[in-house]
Design a protein around this motif. Structure first.
Motif, short mmCIF file in Angstrom:
data_model
loop_
_atom_site.label_atom_id
_atom_site.label_comp_id
_atom_site.label_asym_id
_atom_site.label_seq_id
_atom_site.Cartn_x
_atom_site.Cartn_y
_atom_site.Cartn_z
N THR A 90 8.37 -9.34 12.33
CA THR A 90 7.68 -10.36 11.54
C THR A 90 6.38 -10.78 12.22
N PHE A 93 3.85 -8.19 11.16
CA PHE A 93 3.44 -7.99 9.75
C PHE A 93 3.43 -9.24 8.89
N TRP A 94 3.80 -10.38 9.41
CA TRP A 94 3.74 -11.62 8.63
C TRP A 94 2.52 -12.42 9.01
N GLY A 96 2.55 -11.21 5.12
CA GLY A 96 2.16 -9.93 4.54
C GLY A 96 3.26 -9.32 3.71
N LEU A 98 5.84 -7.56 3.75
CA LEU A 98 7.06 -7.06 4.38
C LEU A 98 8.18 -8.08 4.18
N SER A 184 6.82 -5.56 -2.06
CA SER A 184 6.86 -5.48 -0.59
C SER A 184 7.82 -4.41 -0.09
N ILE A 202 3.79 -1.43 3.65
CA ILE A 202 4.04 -1.26 5.09
C ILE A 202 4.93 -0.03 5.24
N MET A 206 3.85 2.75 10.18
CA MET A 206 3.33 1.47 10.66
C MET A 206 4.41 0.69 11.41
N LEU A 207 5.61 0.72 10.87
CA LEU A 207 6.72 0.00 11.52
C LEU A 207 7.02 0.62 12.88
N ALA A 210 4.54 -0.24 15.50
CA ALA A 210 4.60 -1.64 15.94
C ALA A 210 5.85 -1.96 16.74
#
Ligand code: TXA
Ligand code: MG
Length: 342
Positions: A90, A93-94, A96, A98, A184, A202, A206-207, A210
């Motif tokens: 989070t 990506f927050w 956002g 997700l 999302s 996302i 990307m995950l 990260a």
């Protein structure tokens, strides 16, 4: 402000309109709101009646669990147990596009209907400035599925919402066309791994970049009727019989309407007024309470197979179908009602 061909008022999302939208939400009304993904059909997630209206408005044939929208991590923590991995994802990506699915807290301030009785909850902090402003002004989590009639495509403009749900919402906040236009990404965050339950903007890459390895989804597109891949869907342990017209002393009665059947050991009335909205709001809580009552069976009175009653009956039918066999002594009771399914 202008009225489209439909009844709903589309209002540019100026500060005064956001204030009024927050008032509507706190009063239990539905408000359509823009997010960066798609428009959402929002209700106060702490208010079971308000959440029930979402299903009524969408004409959803069953109670899919909904995403609870939050302003950010602090609010999310009041609702779910967030592991280190959940916090990391989070933070990356927050706010956002997700959504995370995480174990729900026992004391989570959200209605059971939001999670459809699951012990997990889907959470998202949207980045759209209007959605953020509305969340902060309302001061409560907002349950919101995409603001389309069930089975139709998700709306990416206020006008799309008005065309489908214009007469069902108190207000449509117009925040312009959605930047992403696709729902999302949903990830299940359990223990030490992430699983993509619904692909979105996302991506897995990307995950991974990260936070590390992602388990590939079983199939694209989340099957809402089977969220049991990662968690157990709530079903009462007590056998459930439907369309009951009488009850024995060992039965717990789940009643509906002004004339509840008598004779049971304990009773909950989904709605003494015969309101399907109220019944939907009470359903999962009452099932839990009757399940815990020690009764041998839960005898459910007939629920009209119309509007949100269709979703109620869908859930009850599945609860009845998965129940263990009540055993011969009950089966042989002369008063036994046949197991009728709608
Ligand atoms: O972009 C979005 O996510 C939009 C905007 C409005 O935020 N919302 C959205 O909501 O797409 P909806 O209701 O159309 O889709 C939510 C999905 C459903 O497929 C539902 O089954 C899943 O999330 N879901 C919700 N809670 C869940 C849970 N506890 N476990 C597994 N799946 C869950
Ligand atoms: Mg949807």
């Amino acid at each position: 402000m202008h009225r489209s061909e439909t009844k709903a008022v589309i209002e540019p999302a100026l500060p005064a309109a956001i204030e009024r939208a927050a008032d509507h939400l706190r009063a239990g009304d539905l408000v359509a709101l823009p997010t960066e993904t798609v428009y959402g059909l929002g209700a106060d997630a702490t208010n079971a009646h308000a959440v029930a209206r979402i299903f009524e408005a969408k004409g959803r044939p069953r109670f899919n669990p909904l995403i609870a929208h939050v302003s950010g991590l602090d609010e999310a923590r009041e609702i779910a147990h967030l592991s280190g991995l959940a916090r990391a994802v989070t933070e990356a990506f927050w706010p956002g596009p997700l959504t995370i699915v995480a174990p729900k807290r026992e004391d989570a301030p959200i209605a059971d209907l939001v999670t459809a009785g699951l012990d997990t909850v889907a959470l998202r902090a949207p980045s759209h400035t209007v959605a953020q402003a509305l969340l902060r002004t309302t001061g409560r989590p907002i349950a919101a599925p995409s603001a389309n009639v069930s089975g139709r495509v998700s709306p990416t403009t206020a006008l799309h919402v008005a065309e489908g749900l214009g007469d069902k919402v108190a207000m449509i906040l117009d925040g312009g066309p959605c930047a992403i236009g696709l729902e999302s990404t949903i990830v299940g965050v359990f223990e030490r791994s992430l699983t993509i339950l619904r692909p979105g903007a996302i991506t897995a890459e990307m995950l991974e970049k990260a936070v590390g390895p992602v388990i590939e989804p079983a199939q694209p597109g989340l099957k809402p009727t089977a969220p049991g891949q990662l968690t157990r869907h709530y079903a009462p342990a007590t056998p459930v019989i439907l369309n009951a017209t009488r009850a024995g002393p060992e039965d717990a009665v789940l009643a509906f309407g002004p004339d509840p059947i008598s004779g049971g050991s304990t009773m909950r009335n989904l709605s003494a007024d015969g309101s399907l909205i109220e019944a939907a709001a009470n359903l999962f809580r009452f099932l839990r309470e009757l399940d815990a009552s020690g009764a041998r069976r839960i005898a459910v009175m007939p629920i009209p197979q119309e509007r949100v009653g269709v979703a109620i009956n869908d859930r009850l039918t599945r609860a009845a179908a998965t129940a263990p066999d009540p055993g011969p002594s009950v089966q042989d009771t002369p008063d036994e009602e046949p197991r009728v399914r709608p």
